[in-house]
Design a protein around this motif. Sequence first.
Motif, PDB file in Angstrom:
ATOM      1  N   GLY A  23     -24.751 -21.674 -16.442  1.00 47.48           N
ATOM      2  CA  GLY A  23     -24.667 -20.272 -16.796  1.00 47.48           C
ATOM      3  C   GLY A  23     -24.500 -19.432 -15.544  1.00 47.48           C
ATOM      4  N   TYR A  24     -23.951 -18.235 -15.707  1.00 49.46           N
ATOM      5  CA  TYR A  24     -23.826 -17.323 -14.566  1.00 49.46           C
ATOM      6  C   TYR A  24     -23.955 -15.889 -15.026  1.00 49.46           C
ATOM      7  CZ  TYR A  24     -18.893 -16.793 -16.051  1.00 49.46           C
ATOM      8  OH  TYR A  24     -17.751 -16.538 -16.755  1.00 49.46           O
ATOM      9  N   PHE A  25     -24.225 -15.044 -14.077  1.00 54.96           N
ATOM     10  CA  PHE A  25     -24.383 -13.625 -14.349  1.00 54.96           C
ATOM     11  C   PHE A  25     -23.870 -12.883 -13.136  1.00 54.96           C
ATOM     12  CE2 PHE A  25     -26.564  -9.576 -14.720  1.00 54.96           C
ATOM     13  CZ  PHE A  25     -26.401  -9.310 -16.053  1.00 54.96           C
ATOM     14  N   LEU A  45     -32.355 -16.992 -14.314  1.00 52.81           N
ATOM     15  CA  LEU A  45     -32.405 -17.396 -15.726  1.00 52.81           C
ATOM     16  C   LEU A  45     -32.437 -18.917 -15.848  1.00 52.81           C
ATOM     17  CD1 LEU A  45     -29.762 -14.900 -17.149  1.00 52.81           C
ATOM     18  CD2 LEU A  45     -32.263 -14.685 -17.231  1.00 52.81           C
ATOM     19  N   GLU A  46     -33.137 -19.382 -16.875  1.00 51.11           N
ATOM     20  CA  GLU A  46     -33.267 -20.819 -17.124  1.00 51.11           C
ATOM     21  C   GLU A  46     -31.903 -21.513 -17.202  1.00 51.11           C
ATOM     22  OE1 GLU A  46     -36.591 -22.482 -19.886  1.00 51.11           O
ATOM     23  OE2 GLU A  46     -34.816 -22.190 -21.145  1.00 51.11           O
ATOM     24  N   GLU A  47     -30.922 -20.861 -17.810  1.00 51.95           N
ATOM     25  CA  GLU A  47     -29.600 -21.468 -18.009  1.00 51.95           C
ATOM     26  C   GLU A  47     -28.704 -21.326 -16.782  1.00 51.95           C
ATOM     27  OE1 GLU A  47     -31.074 -19.259 -19.949  1.00 51.95           O
ATOM     28  OE2 GLU A  47     -31.396 -20.269 -21.874  1.00 51.95           O
ATOM     29  N   GLY A  48     -29.198 -20.562 -15.755  1.00 47.78           N
ATOM     30  CA  GLY A  48     -28.381 -20.282 -14.577  1.00 47.78           C
ATOM     31  C   GLY A  48     -28.010 -18.815 -14.533  1.00 47.78           C
ATOM     32  N   GLY A  49     -27.822 -18.311 -13.333  1.00 53.40           N
ATOM     33  CA  GLY A  49     -27.504 -16.893 -13.165  1.00 53.40           C
ATOM     34  C   GLY A  49     -28.733 -16.104 -12.769  1.00 53.40           C
ATOM     35  N   ARG A  50     -28.499 -15.109 -11.958  1.00 58.94           N
ATOM     36  CA  ARG A  50     -29.609 -14.277 -11.464  1.00 58.94           C
ATOM     37  C   ARG A  50     -29.325 -12.820 -11.780  1.00 58.94           C
ATOM     38  NH1 ARG A  50     -29.003 -13.715  -5.736  1.00 58.94           N
ATOM     39  NH2 ARG A  50     -29.777 -15.788  -5.265  1.00 58.94           N
ATOM     40  N   MET A  51     -30.323 -12.108 -12.284  1.00 57.58           N
ATOM     41  CA  MET A  51     -30.123 -10.713 -12.640  1.00 57.58           C
ATOM     42  C   MET A  51     -31.236  -9.819 -12.142  1.00 57.58           C
ATOM     43  SD  MET A  51     -30.707 -11.229 -16.729  1.00 57.58           S
ATOM     44  CE  MET A  51     -30.185  -9.591 -17.186  1.00 57.58           C
ATOM     45  N   MET A  52     -30.870  -8.549 -11.893  1.00 62.95           N
ATOM     46  CA  MET A  52     -31.876  -7.559 -11.528  1.00 62.95           C
ATOM     47  C   MET A  52     -32.556  -7.071 -12.792  1.00 62.95           C
ATOM     48  SD  MET A  52     -31.508  -4.199  -9.083  1.00 62.95           S
ATOM     49  CE  MET A  52     -31.494  -5.108  -7.535  1.00 62.95           C
ATOM     50  N   CYS A  97     -15.745 -18.681 -13.688  1.00 68.71           N
ATOM     51  CA  CYS A  97     -17.004 -19.068 -13.047  1.00 68.71           C
ATOM     52  C   CYS A  97     -16.997 -18.600 -11.592  1.00 68.71           C
ATOM     53  CB  CYS A  97     -17.152 -20.587 -13.109  1.00 68.71           C
ATOM     54  SG  CYS A  97     -18.585 -21.214 -12.213  1.00 68.71           S
ATOM     55  N   PRO A  98     -18.006 -17.826 -11.182  1.00 73.52           N
ATOM     56  CA  PRO A  98     -17.987 -17.304  -9.817  1.00 73.52           C
ATOM     57  C   PRO A  98     -18.513 -18.286  -8.773  1.00 73.52           C
ATOM     58  CG  PRO A  98     -19.890 -16.451 -10.982  1.00 73.52           C
ATOM     59  CD  PRO A  98     -19.136 -17.322 -11.958  1.00 73.52           C
ATOM     60  N   ARG A  99     -18.900 -19.491  -9.182  1.00 73.28           N
ATOM     61  CA  ARG A  99     -19.507 -20.409  -8.219  1.00 73.28           C
ATOM     62  C   ARG A  99     -18.484 -20.993  -7.260  1.00 73.28           C
ATOM     63  NH1 ARG A  99     -23.120 -21.291 -12.294  1.00 73.28           N
ATOM     64  NH2 ARG A  99     -25.221 -20.713 -11.624  1.00 73.28           N
ATOM     65  N   ALA A 100     -18.828 -20.932  -5.963  1.00 69.40           N
ATOM     66  CA  ALA A 100     -17.981 -21.549  -4.943  1.00 69.40           C
ATOM     67  C   ALA A 100     -17.822 -23.023  -5.276  1.00 69.40           C
ATOM     68  CB  ALA A 100     -18.613 -21.375  -3.570  1.00 69.40           C
ATOM     69  N   GLY A 101     -16.630 -23.541  -5.154  1.00 70.05           N
ATOM     70  CA  GLY A 101     -16.378 -24.943  -5.447  1.00 70.05           C
ATOM     71  C   GLY A 101     -16.056 -25.207  -6.911  1.00 70.05           C
ATOM     72  N   CYS A 102     -16.165 -24.185  -7.758  1.00 70.51           N
ATOM     73  CA  CYS A 102     -15.807 -24.358  -9.176  1.00 70.51           C
ATOM     74  C   CYS A 102     -14.697 -23.371  -9.546  1.00 70.51           C
ATOM     75  CB  CYS A 102     -17.029 -24.181 -10.071  1.00 70.51           C
ATOM     76  SG  CYS A 102     -16.630 -24.453 -11.830  1.00 70.51           S
ATOM     77  N   HIS A 103     -15.103 -22.103  -9.760  1.00 69.07           N
ATOM     78  CA  HIS A 103     -14.141 -21.041 -10.065  1.00 69.07           C
ATOM     79  C   HIS A 103     -13.240 -21.381 -11.272  1.00 69.07           C
ATOM     80  CE1 HIS A 103     -14.729 -19.267  -5.813  1.00 69.07           C
ATOM     81  NE2 HIS A 103     -15.331 -18.514  -6.703  1.00 69.07           N
ATOM     82  N   SER A 104     -13.791 -22.156 -12.197  1.00 70.67           N
ATOM     83  CA  SER A 104     -13.047 -22.498 -13.403  1.00 70.67           C
ATOM     84  C   SER A 104     -12.830 -21.259 -14.277  1.00 70.67           C
ATOM     85  CB  SER A 104     -13.831 -23.542 -14.202  1.00 70.67           C
ATOM     86  OG  SER A 104     -13.290 -23.686 -15.485  1.00 70.67           O
ATOM     87  N   CYS A 136     -20.106 -21.718 -17.745  1.00 73.63           N
ATOM     88  CA  CYS A 136     -18.874 -22.391 -17.330  1.00 73.63           C
ATOM     89  C   CYS A 136     -18.766 -23.724 -18.053  1.00 73.63           C
ATOM     90  CB  CYS A 136     -18.904 -22.598 -15.815  1.00 73.63           C
ATOM     91  SG  CYS A 136     -17.490 -23.552 -15.224  1.00 73.63           S
ATOM     92  N   ASN A 137     -17.645 -23.970 -18.697  1.00 74.72           N
ATOM     93  CA  ASN A 137     -17.451 -25.233 -19.408  1.00 74.72           C
ATOM     94  C   ASN A 137     -17.074 -26.376 -18.462  1.00 74.72           C
ATOM     95  OD1 ASN A 137     -18.024 -24.123 -21.941  1.00 74.72           O
ATOM     96  ND2 ASN A 137     -15.923 -23.345 -22.136  1.00 74.72           N
TER      97      ASN A 137
END
Lengths: 137, 382
Positions: free
Chosen positions: A38-40, A91-98, A46-53, A32-33
Amino acid sequence: MAAIAKPLPQPTPETQEYWDGLRRGELRIQRCNTCGRGYFYPRPFCPRAGCHSRDVGWITASGKGTLATYIITHRGHPAFEAPYVIALVELEEGGRMMTNIVGLEDLEPANLPVGAPVEIVFQPSEEDITLPMFRLV
Amino acid sequence: MFDTRELRHKVAIVGAAETNEVGVLPNHSQLQLHAEAAFNALDDAGLTLDDIDGYAGVQGAAVTEYLGIMPRWIDATGVGGCSFLIHVSHAVAAIAAGYCSTVLITHGESGRSRVGVGAPSGGRGEPGGQFDAPFGVAGPPSRFSVPIAAHMAKYGTTEEHLAAVSVATRQWASRNPRAMMREPITVEDVINSRLIAWPLHLLNCCLVTDGGGALILTSEDRARDFPKPPIYVLGRGESAQHQNISQMRDLTGWSAAAEITGPEAFRMAGVGHDAIDHLMLYDAFSHTPIYALEALGFVGPGEGGPWFAEMNSAPGGTLPVNTNGGGLSYTHTGMYGMFAIQEAVRQLRGEAAAQVDGVRTSLVHAPGGMFSATATLILSNE
């Protein structure tokens, strides 16, 4: 009787870059800029609550992260040889994956501490798909 | 703006029943289970299908067709095992708004025998198909279980704590002749049962059964005109967060229950935790009630495991939980929430198999999917 096939993903327009990257040996994720994280999984906002940019882009992630949680499954998918580890990696940059944790000799909880550092292993599969798996560092 | 507190105590459950049997029912199609439960609930309320003008159930029109009804209000919310709590929540608003006067909610599920059941959904191109399925998740035991290790690492929750949930629940089941598993078990029995997905062993996992249940709701002003004492809906809360377990917001806590469904249900009901004398916490697996107890604020974060290990939830304990024997030992068709509501109603009516003395207010809480959707109800006989 034919062998049971492993479940493979079917890329969609908003995820194609991610799957193309894995095939090249790159972990391409979105960042997200606006909030800078980062997100996954990939989607055009951006899926983050409070952002959603909706101002987002692609980055090549380091492939490093930490073990967030996991199970050692003994009764999993019939195409998989049990036991095996299904894990979530932050992930180091942000985001969680299976993922699956690979390269472990002895599948014991004591060998898999939550919070342990992990790194990506690009695992070629069928149908031109490469899967992101991880190993303990 | 409306305030949900205006709907407190405005709608009551006046009919409640399960199918004649629950367990292994290969001679019933799934729709038959819906219908049998519906007719049993109608009998319980002294009504007929012609009295029903609102319908809710996860299969929607498949059931209105099968029953031959044409209601003025429908709700086919289908978000897994808590859907029936959400149907109750929606029915309260619909009845209060005058959309309909008498709501039937049905559940029927041939979860074990799979008679007359559609194919499972979920495509390879959906997020779960792309990002979870390729790693070998195979049904709830390898999905619902994924967050537990994070809870263990953060709070020191142990396999013994998880086992205690199964042990206490089995103690209730042993008092219920309809329960599928009634033989008492110990913590050692649970830990020595075969591993399904560490840290879960077989006896940490719910049953897979056939069965159904149905409810009839109407407005407060009519509620005392029925054969059974009315059970009032005091509070409700509903939410949904992730669908796929990899996307759960906080692996160590049930965010939607802690932030939304619990607080909203308590606020609407106008009661505190000390008013709750009976709990139904949907137990798909041993950890589900631990997460629920913490998220709903009955204990602090991380205190759920020790609380169950002290046998607080067991017969004779401080707060009875899952008194029918739960999904772990009573029955679990796949979407168990209906059975949790049924047991709360039985306890509040004083007609449960393992009746707890003096139950006045019961809280029912359930997940849909893998901590995905969430719903809470507070019910009372006063």
